[in-house]
Design a protein around this motif. Sequence first.
Motif, PDB file in Angstrom:
ATOM      1  N   ASP A  54      -3.841   5.646 -11.284  1.00  0.00           N
ATOM      2  CA  ASP A  54      -3.618   4.040 -10.966  1.00  0.00           C
ATOM      3  C   ASP A  54      -4.940   3.478  -9.563  1.00  0.00           C
ATOM      4  O   ASP A  54      -5.490   4.294  -9.728  1.00  0.00           O
ATOM      5  N   THR A  74       0.349   8.352 -15.120  1.00  0.00           N
ATOM      6  CA  THR A  74       0.678   6.291 -14.055  1.00  0.00           C
ATOM      7  C   THR A  74      -0.509   6.006 -14.519  1.00  0.00           C
ATOM      8  O   THR A  74      -1.414   6.550 -14.126  1.00  0.00           O
ATOM      9  N   ASN A  76      -0.554   2.844 -13.035  1.00  0.00           N
ATOM     10  CA  ASN A  76      -0.272   1.180 -12.507  1.00  0.00           C
ATOM     11  C   ASN A  76      -1.886   0.336 -12.144  1.00  0.00           C
ATOM     12  O   ASN A  76      -2.677   0.968 -11.804  1.00  0.00           O
ATOM     13  N   SER A 101       4.045   5.181 -16.476  1.00  0.00           N
ATOM     14  CA  SER A 101       4.113   3.815 -16.221  1.00  0.00           C
ATOM     15  C   SER A 101       3.108   2.737 -16.007  1.00  0.00           C
ATOM     16  O   SER A 101       1.839   3.479 -15.741  1.00  0.00           O
ATOM     17  N   ASP A 140       8.367   3.358 -15.979  1.00  0.00           N
ATOM     18  CA  ASP A 140       8.071   2.544 -14.518  1.00  0.00           C
ATOM     19  C   ASP A 140       8.955   3.101 -14.101  1.00  0.00           C
ATOM     20  O   ASP A 140       8.378   3.858 -13.887  1.00  0.00           O
TER      21      ASP A 140
END
Length: 171
Positions: A54, A74, A76, A101, A140
């Motif tokens: 992320d 992830t 993000n 995600s 997500d």
Amino acid sequence: LGGTGIFATSLVTLYPAKRYYLPLEHQICLRGKQIHRSLEGLKTFSYLEELILDNNLLGNDLLLPRLPHLHTLTLNKNQITELESLLDHLAEVVPSLQYLSLLGNVACPNELVCKEKDEDDYQRYRYFVLHKLKNLKFLDARQVTRKEREEALVRGAFMKVVKPKDAKVGK
């Protein structure tokens, strides 16, 4: 960090890939490290299960090595705009992926980030992702439902977002 050689050397120095370092080998968090290119250095961690990337500068040229045990990824708040190529790459290199995600990327339509997007845009995105990555259990922050999975099988291929090509002005 971000260049393949420097990244690999730094990562291996920080997290030696020894079987007795189980927590480090199975989960790596590289949140906010300004990584922007290949993550090929992760190939040292063949038993990696969770990877948090992320808040970096990762874009459409993201390259992950084959990580057969990775189940959680992830990405993000990065700079990913092209969904299909990312999903094709993930299907190839992380076959065990169950949790993905992509929130905060242009590729993930979200009405909180872009006022032109709404819940229908987000749902179509979910169907397309589930069509490409059939093993996902969470996308997500939401669990994949049986209804979504069925809809993705029937219509997911048709949910791809197509961007119009720029028309040339003048001759």
